[in-house]
Design a protein around this motif. Structure first.
Motif, PDB file in Angstrom:
ATOM      1  N   GLY A  56      59.482 142.644 132.973  1.00 28.30           N
ATOM      2  CA  GLY A  56      58.938 142.891 131.775  1.00 28.30           C
ATOM      3  C   GLY A  56      58.544 141.809 130.633  1.00 28.30           C
ATOM      4  N   VAL A  67      60.919 150.367 137.584  1.00 30.69           N
ATOM      5  CA  VAL A  67      62.220 150.187 137.846  1.00 30.69           C
ATOM      6  C   VAL A  67      63.193 151.162 137.696  1.00 30.69           C
ATOM      7  N   VAL A  72      58.254 150.168 133.567  1.00 33.39           N
ATOM      8  CA  VAL A  72      58.776 149.021 132.686  1.00 33.39           C
ATOM      9  C   VAL A  72      57.903 148.764 131.418  1.00 33.39           C
ATOM     10  N   PRO A  76      64.191 145.558 131.770  1.00 39.73           N
ATOM     11  CA  PRO A  76      65.168 146.446 132.144  1.00 39.73           C
ATOM     12  C   PRO A  76      66.466 145.815 132.079  1.00 39.73           C
TER      13      PRO A  76
END
Length: 265
Positions: A56, A67, A72, A76
């Motif tokens: 990310g 994810v 994303v 995350p």
């Protein structure tokens, strides 16, 4: 269960003269929970960019990165990142460096230090818990960095050539240490490396990327049983056969990247 999915993921950066530079294009592969996936490819092809997309830190310019089945849109939860350079703080001791993550997550100081000490012991640095980074060897600093990553119990571990600066002997020790500590955690690992032997010794699958702008050329299963001793398995016929198969695919991309570098120069 799939925890990471890239679907035609492309990343472009601003380039010279206002033209966009494409770092990676149409990346498509999955990583399951508890799976160790190594990513190899020519120098500068975009392997590290792939980790940035999953973490990310960089959004895709096109395509999707997921994810746990969700796109994303930031960093995350449950992601641990181990960089090429150590992220240790020079003014903190070994145990306090490892405790920093739990402290940032709201754990009380005493509880964070107790949790950190467990991991300091697991990476074999109990005698050095009160030492500072400048008092440690390169291999010991990598052990601290590994403990920093694992103390937070990540579900996903992203590793960007974490052992590349180490000498050969220390590197093999750290590879064994990583496998020992990762085994049984259920964490998904994406491990970027230039070293094909390292990739095969550690991984369940090896993703070969093309010369830049990189895309996935091929994905190979590694038919080596676990647990593994990275020094011993390098001498097996299965390892050698796997190396030859993957190198046949990778070699063409390395050669193409070299030709393009010469032409550009």
């Amino acid at each position: 269960m799939r925890v990471i999915a890239l679907r035609n993921a492309t990343k472009r950066f601003p380039g010279a003269g206002g033209r966009a530079h494409t770092a990676v294009r149409d990346l498509t592969f999955d990583v399951a929970a508890g799976e160790f996936v190594a990513v190899v490819g020519p120098t500068g092809c975009g392997k590290s960019t792939t980790l940035s997309l999953v973490s990310g830190l960089e959004p895709p310019s096109a395509g999707e990165v997921e994810v746990d089945g969700k796109p994303v849109r930031g960093i995350p939860d449950g992601v641990g990142y181990m960089f090429q350079t150590d992220a240790v703080l020079p003014w903190r001791s070994v145990v306090d460096n490892v405790a920093a993550g739990p402290r940032y997550r709201g754990l009380a100081k005493a509880d964070a230090r107790a949790k950190a000490m467990v991991w300091v012991e697991r990476v074999g640095l109990a005698r050095f818990a009160g030492y500072y980074p400048h008092q440690l060897s390169g291999g010991m600093r990598k052990r601290v960095a590994l403990a920093q990553t694992l103390v937070n119990e990540p579900r996903i571990m992203l590793m960007d050539e974490p052992f590349s600066a180490l000498d050969v002997q220390t590197r093999q020790l750290m590879q064994d240490e990583l496998l020992r500590l990762w085994q049984g955690t259920g964490a998904a690992v994406v491990f970027v490396t230039h070293d094909l032997e390292e990739a095969i010794a550690l991984a369940d699958r090896v993703v070969v990327m093309t010369a830049g702008p990189a895309t996935v050329k091929a994905i190979f299963d590694v038919p080596l049983a676990r647990p593994r001793d990275v020094e011993e398995i390098r001498m097996t016929s299965e390892f050698i056969a796997t190396y030859r198969e993957i190198w046949h695919s990778l070699r063409a991309e390395v050669a193409r990247a070299r030709r393009e570098a010469v032409d550009a120069g």
